[in-house]
Scaffold this motif. Structure first.
Motif, PDB file in Angstrom:
ATOM      1  N   UNK A  87       0.829  -1.211   0.000  1.00 27.06           N
ATOM      2  CA  UNK A  87       0.000   0.000   0.000  1.00 27.06           C
ATOM      3  C   UNK A  87       0.864   1.263   0.000  1.00 27.06           C
ATOM      4  N   UNK A  88       1.930   1.264   0.807  1.00 26.67           N
ATOM      5  CA  UNK A  88       2.794   2.452   0.887  1.00 26.67           C
ATOM      6  C   UNK A  88       3.527   2.669  -0.431  1.00 26.67           C
ATOM      7  N   UNK A  89       3.988   1.577  -1.047  1.00 25.78           N
ATOM      8  CA  UNK A  89       4.660   1.695  -2.346  1.00 25.78           C
ATOM      9  C   UNK A  89       3.730   2.261  -3.403  1.00 25.78           C
ATOM     10  N   UNK A  90       2.470   1.870  -3.334  1.00 25.06           N
ATOM     11  CA  UNK A  90       1.496   2.362  -4.306  1.00 25.06           C
ATOM     12  C   UNK A  90       1.305   3.873  -4.156  1.00 25.06           C
ATOM     13  N   UNK A  91       1.318   4.354  -2.911  1.00 28.31           N
ATOM     14  CA  UNK A  91       1.232   5.799  -2.682  1.00 28.31           C
ATOM     15  C   UNK A  91       2.477   6.494  -3.226  1.00 28.31           C
ATOM     16  N   UNK A  92       3.641   5.906  -3.004  1.00 33.65           N
ATOM     17  CA  UNK A  92       4.881   6.487  -3.522  1.00 33.65           C
ATOM     18  C   UNK A  92       4.840   6.572  -5.048  1.00 33.65           C
ATOM     19  N   UNK A  93       4.338   5.521  -5.683  1.00 39.28           N
ATOM     20  CA  UNK A  93       4.249   5.533  -7.141  1.00 39.28           C
ATOM     21  C   UNK A  93       3.330   6.646  -7.631  1.00 39.28           C
ATOM     22  N   UNK A  94       2.258   6.897  -6.884  1.00 41.74           N
ATOM     23  CA  UNK A  94       1.329   7.963  -7.267  1.00 41.74           C
ATOM     24  C   UNK A  94       1.978   9.340  -7.176  1.00 41.74           C
ATOM     25  N   UNK A  95       3.048   9.458  -6.371  1.00 42.45           N
ATOM     26  CA  UNK A  95       3.771  10.725  -6.271  1.00 42.45           C
ATOM     27  C   UNK A  95       4.858  10.837  -7.337  1.00 42.45           C
ATOM     28  N   UNK A  96       4.996   9.784  -8.147  1.00 39.18           N
ATOM     29  CA  UNK A  96       5.986   9.819  -9.213  1.00 39.18           C
ATOM     30  C   UNK A  96       7.277   9.100  -8.897  1.00 39.18           C
ATOM     31  N   UNK A  97       7.355   8.450  -7.724  1.00 36.11           N
ATOM     32  CA  UNK A  97       8.549   7.676  -7.377  1.00 36.11           C
ATOM     33  C   UNK A  97       8.523   6.336  -8.110  1.00 36.11           C
ATOM     34  N   UNK A  98       9.670   5.634  -8.069  1.00 33.29           N
ATOM     35  CA  UNK A  98       9.773   4.300  -8.659  1.00 33.29           C
ATOM     36  C   UNK A  98      10.023   3.305  -7.524  1.00 33.29           C
ATOM     37  N   UNK A  99       8.951   2.819  -6.874  1.00 30.36           N
ATOM     38  CA  UNK A  99       9.127   1.971  -5.693  1.00 30.36           C
ATOM     39  C   UNK A  99       9.336   0.502  -6.025  1.00 30.36           C
ATOM     40  N   UNK A 100      10.065  -0.163  -5.145  1.00 34.79           N
ATOM     41  CA  UNK A 100      10.168  -1.618  -5.113  1.00 34.79           C
ATOM     42  C   UNK A 100       9.643  -2.060  -3.757  1.00 34.79           C
ATOM     43  N   UNK A 101       8.683  -2.967  -3.741  1.00 39.15           N
ATOM     44  CA  UNK A 101       8.076  -3.452  -2.498  1.00 39.15           C
ATOM     45  C   UNK A 101       8.652  -4.823  -2.164  1.00 39.15           C
ATOM     46  N   UNK A 102       9.319  -4.918  -1.028  1.00 36.40           N
ATOM     47  CA  UNK A 102       9.966  -6.165  -0.602  1.00 36.40           C
ATOM     48  C   UNK A 102       9.284  -6.711   0.633  1.00 36.40           C
ATOM     49  N   UNK A 103       9.027  -8.019   0.640  1.00 36.55           N
ATOM     50  CA  UNK A 103       8.443  -8.658   1.804  1.00 36.55           C
ATOM     51  C   UNK A 103       8.915 -10.109   1.874  1.00 36.55           C
ATOM     52  N   UNK A 104       8.956 -10.649   3.084  1.00 32.45           N
ATOM     53  CA  UNK A 104       9.371 -12.041   3.272  1.00 32.45           C
ATOM     54  C   UNK A 104       8.254 -13.021   2.943  1.00 32.45           C
ATOM     55  N   UNK A 105       7.016 -12.525   2.928  1.00 35.00           N
ATOM     56  CA  UNK A 105       5.840 -13.385   2.778  1.00 35.00           C
ATOM     57  C   UNK A 105       5.328 -13.406   1.337  1.00 35.00           C
ATOM     58  N   UNK A 106       5.295 -14.584   0.761  1.00 41.16           N
ATOM     59  CA  UNK A 106       4.740 -14.748  -0.580  1.00 41.16           C
ATOM     60  C   UNK A 106       3.257 -14.399  -0.602  1.00 41.16           C
ATOM     61  N   UNK A 107       2.545 -14.791   0.441  1.00 41.94           N
ATOM     62  CA  UNK A 107       1.100 -14.551   0.466  1.00 41.94           C
ATOM     63  C   UNK A 107       0.784 -13.068   0.558  1.00 41.94           C
ATOM     64  N   UNK A 108       1.562 -12.313   1.312  1.00 47.23           N
ATOM     65  CA  UNK A 108       1.346 -10.868   1.366  1.00 47.23           C
ATOM     66  C   UNK A 108       1.550 -10.246  -0.014  1.00 47.23           C
ATOM     67  N   UNK A 109       2.576 -10.686  -0.714  1.00 42.81           N
ATOM     68  CA  UNK A 109       2.832 -10.139  -2.046  1.00 42.81           C
ATOM     69  C   UNK A 109       1.752 -10.560  -3.038  1.00 42.81           C
ATOM     70  N   UNK A 110       1.133 -11.723  -2.807  1.00 45.52           N
ATOM     71  CA  UNK A 110      -0.010 -12.102  -3.640  1.00 45.52           C
ATOM     72  C   UNK A 110      -1.156 -11.094  -3.483  1.00 45.52           C
ATOM     73  N   UNK A 111      -1.326 -10.579  -2.280  1.00 44.81           N
ATOM     74  CA  UNK A 111      -2.348  -9.546  -2.075  1.00 44.81           C
ATOM     75  C   UNK A 111      -1.962  -8.263  -2.802  1.00 44.81           C
ATOM     76  N   UNK A 112      -0.674  -7.961  -2.856  1.00 43.82           N
ATOM     77  CA  UNK A 112      -0.235  -6.802  -3.628  1.00 43.82           C
ATOM     78  C   UNK A 112      -0.585  -6.978  -5.104  1.00 43.82           C
ATOM     79  N   UNK A 113      -0.353  -8.175  -5.633  1.00 43.09           N
ATOM     80  CA  UNK A 113      -0.727  -8.465  -7.020  1.00 43.09           C
ATOM     81  C   UNK A 113      -2.234  -8.338  -7.227  1.00 43.09           C
ATOM     82  N   UNK A 114      -2.997  -8.830  -6.252  1.00 38.19           N
ATOM     83  CA  UNK A 114      -4.461  -8.743  -6.352  1.00 38.19           C
ATOM     84  C   UNK A 114      -4.904  -7.289  -6.443  1.00 38.19           C
TER      85      UNK A 114
END
Length: 280
Positions: A87-114
């Motif tokens: 969610x925070x990376x998505x806000x950064x992208x909306x400001x024009x940044x180029x974010x990379x979102x890193x997490x240890x959990x595959x399932x959390x990142x699946x929610x990011x994809x969703x």
């Protein structure tokens, strides 16, 4: 026998004991993979899909400006550590940044994809997602202009200085590193949102990790306590300058309870500590 209900797994037992890097990492990956669905269902509405919320108090980066002026984020390479559903990376992208979102959990990142899939026709586009441990960032030196973490990774690692040094390594000189964690004073109180959570129940100076373990003694959840002084020393040992330490007050509009956070407790003791740091 056929037709008999299956035995439910025993609830984890809470204790305080030592948990090293490897055990903490395994526990965090497993816990977040198992609980990501429930977490996003329960808290996703509060966090939003593209807001940058620093903690349960609801402090919004759009108002706080801890990363710097929003109009100065455009074009910056940004790393979110412990990103969850990004969610925070998505806000950064909306400001024009180029974010990379890193997490240890595959399932959390699946929610990011969703979320990215559901918002495909709006916003800046899909967020770059990386599954990795925060103590071993898979990036080249000096890859980013900014790093941030809202309750991600740091409370769950046995040696937070390893994370600090890794973040320092991948940041460019002068870059800002801002992260939030449970305020250390909260560890002296029970994790209860009501009046029972207002009496000191443990030593603030007891750094023994909080561990939930199964019937075999295997850790399934680990959270590490550091004092406020410890956190400052961790920042310095990682090569950063501490610019600010923010302790958000509980706002009048926020009437929700989140674990041990609540309006009752939030109006009396701090629940979150945010460290604003700069790479030398």
């Amino acid at each position: 026998m056929a037709g008999e209900p299956e035995n439910e797994p025993d609830e984890p037992t809470a204790t305080r004991r030592i948990a090293d890097d490897a055990e903490s990492s395994r526990a965090s990956r497993g816990w977040w993979d198992r609980n990501a669905d429930e977490y996003q269902e329960e808290h996703g509405g509060f966090l939003g899909d593209d807001r940058f919320i620093w903690g349960p108090e609801g402090l919004d980066e759009a108002e706080a400006g801890l990363l710097g002026p929003a109009d100065g984020l455009k074009g910056l390479d940004a790393l979110e550590v412990g990103a969850g559903a990004a969610q925070c990376s998505r806000w950064l992208a909306a400001q024009g940044a180029r974010p990379v979102a890193l997490d240890i959990s595959h399932r959390q990142l699946r929610h990011a994809l969703r979320i990215d899939t559901e918002a495909r026709t709006a916003g800046p586009g899909p967020i770059a997602l990386v599954q990795a441990d925060a103590t071993a960032l898979p990036f080249r030196d000096a890859s980013f202009d900014l790093a941030c973490s809202a309750y991600g990774a740091i409370p769950f690692v046995a040696d937070p200085v390893r994370v600090m040094r890794e973040v320092h390594r991948v940041l460019r000189p002068g870059a800002r590193w801002v992260f939030s964690v449970t305020h250390p004073i909260r560890w002296a109180f029970p994790d209860e949102p009501g009046p029972e959570g207002l009496s000191v129940a443990a030593s603030y100076f007891d750094r023994t990790p909080y561990v939930e373990q199964d019937e075999t003694g295997r850790a399934v959840y680990v959270e590490h306590h550091r004092t406020l002084g410890d956190r400052v020393r961790d920042v310095v040992a990682g090569g950063f300058r501490l610019l600010d330490l923010v302790e958000p007050e509980w706002p009048a509009w926020n009437d929700q309870e989140w674990g041990g956070w609540s309006p009752l407790r939030g109006n009396l003791i701090p629940g979150t500590a945010i460290f604003v740091c700069e790479r030398g």
